[in-house]
Write an enzyme that holds these catalytic residues in place. Structure first.
Site, PDB file in Angstrom:
ATOM      1  N   SER A   1       1.077  85.671 -15.810  1.00  0.00           N
ATOM      2  CA  SER A   1       0.670  84.275 -16.000  1.00  0.00           C
ATOM      3  C   SER A   1       1.872  83.347 -16.122  1.00  0.00           C
ATOM      4  O   SER A   1       1.717  82.144 -16.285  1.00  0.00           O
ATOM      5  CB  SER A   1      -0.218  84.148 -17.241  1.00  0.00           C
ATOM      6  OG  SER A   1       0.428  84.693 -18.365  1.00  0.00           O
TER       7      SER A   1
ATOM      8  N   ASN B   1      -2.154  87.533 -28.841  1.00  0.00           N
ATOM      9  CA  ASN B   1      -3.495  86.934 -28.858  1.00  0.00           C
ATOM     10  C   ASN B   1      -3.546  85.691 -29.747  1.00  0.00           C
ATOM     11  O   ASN B   1      -4.120  84.671 -29.358  1.00  0.00           O
ATOM     12  CB  ASN B   1      -4.541  87.964 -29.311  1.00  0.00           C
ATOM     13  CG  ASN B   1      -4.662  89.104 -28.319  1.00  0.00           C
ATOM     14  OD1 ASN B   1      -4.155  89.010 -27.199  1.00  0.00           O
ATOM     15  ND2 ASN B   1      -5.308  90.176 -28.722  1.00  0.00           N
TER      16      ASN B   1
ATOM     17  N   HIS C   1     -30.897  48.991  -9.377  1.00  0.00           N
ATOM     18  CA  HIS C   1     -31.139  49.572  -8.039  1.00  0.00           C
ATOM     19  C   HIS C   1     -30.173  48.997  -7.003  1.00  0.00           C
ATOM     20  O   HIS C   1     -30.491  48.988  -5.815  1.00  0.00           O
ATOM     21  CB  HIS C   1     -32.577  49.325  -7.571  1.00  0.00           C
ATOM     22  CG  HIS C   1     -33.627  49.587  -8.611  1.00  0.00           C
ATOM     23  ND1 HIS C   1     -34.273  50.791  -8.741  1.00  0.00           N
ATOM     24  CD2 HIS C   1     -34.109  48.795  -9.610  1.00  0.00           C
ATOM     25  CE1 HIS C   1     -35.128  50.728  -9.756  1.00  0.00           C
ATOM     26  NE2 HIS C   1     -35.048  49.534 -10.304  1.00  0.00           N
TER      27      HIS C   1
ATOM     28  N   SER D   1      -4.556  50.793   7.387  1.00  0.00           N
ATOM     29  CA  SER D   1      -5.012  51.781   8.364  1.00  0.00           C
ATOM     30  C   SER D   1      -3.971  51.882   9.452  1.00  0.00           C
ATOM     31  O   SER D   1      -3.389  50.880   9.858  1.00  0.00           O
ATOM     32  CB  SER D   1      -6.354  51.347   8.943  1.00  0.00           C
ATOM     33  OG  SER D   1      -6.563  51.969  10.199  1.00  0.00           O
TER      34      SER D   1
ATOM     35  N   LYS E   1      -7.179  46.209   8.292  1.00  0.00           N
ATOM     36  CA  LYS E   1      -7.796  46.867   7.139  1.00  0.00           C
ATOM     37  C   LYS E   1      -6.907  46.930   5.909  1.00  0.00           C
ATOM     38  O   LYS E   1      -5.691  47.086   5.971  1.00  0.00           O
ATOM     39  CB  LYS E   1      -8.220  48.293   7.508  1.00  0.00           C
ATOM     40  CG  LYS E   1      -9.395  48.278   8.453  1.00  0.00           C
ATOM     41  CD  LYS E   1     -10.209  49.540   8.364  1.00  0.00           C
ATOM     42  CE  LYS E   1     -11.000  49.611   7.096  1.00  0.00           C
ATOM     43  NZ  LYS E   1     -11.735  50.872   7.046  1.00  0.00           N
TER      44      LYS E   1
ATOM     45  N   GLU F   1     -11.012  54.893  -4.466  1.00  0.00           N
ATOM     46  CA  GLU F   1     -11.729  56.028  -3.871  1.00  0.00           C
ATOM     47  C   GLU F   1     -11.244  57.348  -4.457  1.00  0.00           C
ATOM     48  O   GLU F   1     -12.033  58.263  -4.704  1.00  0.00           O
ATOM     49  CB  GLU F   1     -11.536  56.037  -2.354  1.00  0.00           C
ATOM     50  CG  GLU F   1     -12.180  54.848  -1.650  1.00  0.00           C
ATOM     51  CD  GLU F   1     -11.713  54.766  -0.206  1.00  0.00           C
ATOM     52  OE1 GLU F   1     -12.351  55.385   0.648  1.00  0.00           O
ATOM     53  OE2 GLU F   1     -10.696  54.094   0.061  1.00  0.00           O
TER      54      GLU F   1
ATOM     55  N   GLN G   1      -7.121  84.556 -19.869  1.00  0.00           N
ATOM     56  CA  GLN G   1      -5.893  84.032 -19.279  1.00  0.00           C
ATOM     57  C   GLN G   1      -6.219  82.987 -18.205  1.00  0.00           C
ATOM     58  O   GLN G   1      -5.379  82.158 -17.855  1.00  0.00           O
ATOM     59  CB  GLN G   1      -5.083  85.191 -18.688  1.00  0.00           C
ATOM     60  CG  GLN G   1      -3.750  84.793 -18.118  1.00  0.00           C
ATOM     61  CD  GLN G   1      -2.864  85.998 -17.892  1.00  0.00           C
ATOM     62  OE1 GLN G   1      -2.305  86.548 -18.832  1.00  0.00           O
ATOM     63  NE2 GLN G   1      -2.737  86.427 -16.643  1.00  0.00           N
TER      64      GLN G   1
HETATM   65  N1  ARG Z   1      -0.899  85.801 -21.101  1.00  0.00           N
HETATM   66  C1  ARG Z   1      -1.977  86.097 -21.994  1.00  0.00           C
HETATM   67  C2  ARG Z   1      -3.038  84.988 -21.903  1.00  0.00           C
HETATM   68  O1  ARG Z   1      -2.722  83.971 -21.430  1.00  0.00           O
HETATM   69  C3  ARG Z   1      -1.463  86.188 -23.395  1.00  0.00           C
HETATM   70  C4  ARG Z   1      -2.286  87.064 -24.258  1.00  0.00           C
HETATM   71  C5  ARG Z   1      -2.150  88.461 -23.821  1.00  0.00           C
HETATM   72  N2  ARG Z   1      -2.788  89.337 -24.721  1.00  0.00           N
HETATM   73  C6  ARG Z   1      -3.072  90.589 -24.386  1.00  0.00           C
HETATM   74  N3  ARG Z   1      -3.662  91.296 -25.259  1.00  0.00           N
HETATM   75  N4  ARG Z   1      -2.750  91.088 -23.236  1.00  0.00           N
HETATM   76  O2  ARG Z   1      -4.165  85.150 -22.294  1.00  0.00           O
END
Ligand code: ARG
Length: 490
Positions: free
Chosen positions: A55, A142, A188, A309, A315, A322, A354
């Site tokens: 990640s 975590n 409307h 345009s 234009k 938009e 994640q």
């Molecule tokens: N990169 C992980 C996430 O974004 C961090 C937590 C990872 N925890 C684990 N038990 N693998 O969720």
């Protein structure tokens, strides 16, 4: 699979965000066991495992939050006697150095180290040696990622709140300048009754103020500290969660360790508030698109917020409006995406989570951009009062005023007044004239109680001026509301 495809798979490009830094470095094959958790592993992951697992290409946007969280954690561990003062000092200095390296673009991110948490910790080990290994005492990735993400979303909420205030400011300026400007009010998208442009602007002020309140409310619920929940069950170390809460600006620690690492509703609330705000912006954007057509001609956007345009020289296109209208699509997508990721996940942490980040990053960037563009468009747009006023009188928009006059002055029941007025409109339509252009004798033919005084209420100015009920469109109301909003906002 072609070699090219294979290459793409193993080198996923960075999809989101401000990542101007080079992509995370690839590990050379064969991959070695992960230095952070590889104790029970004989070898490293398959390249595709690394590609799906890492990640770092997006969560490195947390680097500031991650380092702040680690510094708060280390200081707390030292204060509790879990870390020596010496180790804590080295760790803190190392983390500060890493923050500088990242800021200066010198830090080398590695996909083999998966995420921001392990990238920072691995670099810390290079700088301070074995003491770095003590930083992860009494915590887990975590609770770390839950903390980082809350801190990031909290900042994003603050940015949205400030950006909403700017749009509200621009709308209040327009409302004040056009408290007396009469335009058609629609239902409307058919001309209904005259309103003031100031009143129309204030309708969006109301919406945006509620949008802001949604962020403010969600921020208060978000602002609890999950750090110290550790992996899922809390920890046996005598940590001080009040201390880390205070250091990180959280109001208090979260109460349940399982919930702490599992909850992402703070992100869902952010996305949902963003989607609603984006929806409001898209409605205003749509009105600006309509108003700026030659057929309406109510407003002209400044050159700064229009494009031309390449084929039609005449234009001037309202692209910014938009795009504001269109971009809410990705914000809604992010909300639905994360709702879908979270649905049915068992407690506590699962790696599915994640997937919580990229949509939030994208939605936040998108909404902030839309708010900024809308603020600029509104501030810069020219309002064509004459065109608005001419259109306001079209379509017998003061018919209700005639009916109301009959109720008030001739004591007719409203249903009868409605009927008489309907006949007057029919008569005017037949002759292709406005209501005010019907001769008194003809009106008296419909109801003998009608007098010359009726003409006073048939102009659009008289119509809006009469609507003084609380919340009504009268210029005096608009001015009072602008004043009240300005006081509320300061
Ligand atoms: N990169 C992980 C996430 O974004 C961090 C937590 C990872 N925890 C684990 N038990 N693998 O969720």
């Amino acid at each position: 699979m072609t070699d090219q495809n294979k290459d793409d798979l193993y080198h996923p490009s960075v999809g989101v965000g401000e990542n101007t830094e080079p992509e995370a470095k690839e590990n050379e094959q064969p991959l070695a066991a992960n230095a952070m958790w590889g104790g029970r592993f004989a070898g490293g992951p398959d390249a595709v495992m690394e590609a799906i697992n890492a990640s770092i290409d997006f969560d490195r946007r947390f680097h500031g939050q991650d380092i702040s969280g680690s510094r708060a954690h280390a200081a707390m561990l030292a204060a509790q006697g879990i870390l020596t003062a010496e180790d804590a000092k080295a760790i803190d200095a190392g983390l500060e150095q890493i923050a500088g390296e990242i800021e200066r673009g010198e830090f080398v991110f590695s996909r083999a180290l998966e995420d921001i948490h392990m990238n920072v910790e691995a670099r810390l080990a290079e700088i301070v040696g074995p003491a770095a290994g003590r930083l992860h005492t009494a915590r887990s990735r975590n609770d770390q990622v839950a903390t980082d993400f809350r801190l990031w979303v909290r900042d994003a909420m603050d940015r949205m709140i400030a950006a909403i205030d700017d749009v509200i400011g621009a709308l209040l300026d327009k409302a004040e300048a056009h408290a007396d400007t009469v335009m058609p009010g629609f239902t409307h998208l058919q001309v209904a009754q005259p309103v003031t442009f100031g009143h129309h602007c204030l309708a969006y002020v109301e919406m945006l103020a509620r949008d802001k309140a949604r962020f403010v409310d969600a921020r208060a619920r978000l602002n609890e500290n999950p750090l110290g929940a550790a992996a899922l069950a809390g920890t046996g170390f005598a940590i001080d969660r009040e201390a880390t809460s205070k250091a990180l600006g959280f109001d208090r620690p979260t109460r349940n360790s399982l919930d702490s690492v599992s909850a992402r509703d703070f992100a869902l609330e952010f996305l949902s508030a963003s989607a609603i705000c984006g929806t409001h912006l898209s409605r205003l954007a749509e009105e600006i698109v309509i108003w700026s057509t030659p057929q309406f001609g109510f407003v002209s956007l400044s050159d700064k917020f229009s494009t031309g345009s390449s084929i039609m020289p005449q234009k001037k296109n309202p692209d910014a409006a938009e795009l504001v209208r269109g971009k809410v699509g990705r914000v809604n997508g992010a909300l639905v995406g994360l709702l879908t990721v979270m649905k049915g996940l068992p407690l506590s942490y699962s790696k599915d989570m994640q997937e919580d980040k990229e949509g939030v990053f994208d939605a936040s960037e998108t909404l902030e951009l839309c708010l900024t563009a809308m603020g600029g468009m509104v501030a810069d747009m020219a309002v064509h009062e004459d065109a608005m006023e001419a259109a306001a009188g079209a379509g017998y928009s003061t018919a209700t005023d005639l009916a109301d006059w009959l109720v008030r002055e001739a004591n007719l029941p409203f249903r009868d007044a409605h009927h008489v007025t309907g006949r007057a409109v029919g008569m005017a339509e037949e002759r292709s004239v406005e209501l005010a252009e019907l001769p008194l004798a003809d009106l008296q033919g419909l109801n003998s109680a009608i007098t010359e005084a009726v003409y006073d209420v048939l102009t659009v100015q008289a119509s809006v001026a009469s609507r003084t009920s609380y919340g009504g469109t009268a210029p005096a109301n608009v001015r009072a509301q602008v004043t009240a909003w300005r006081e509320r906002l300061t």
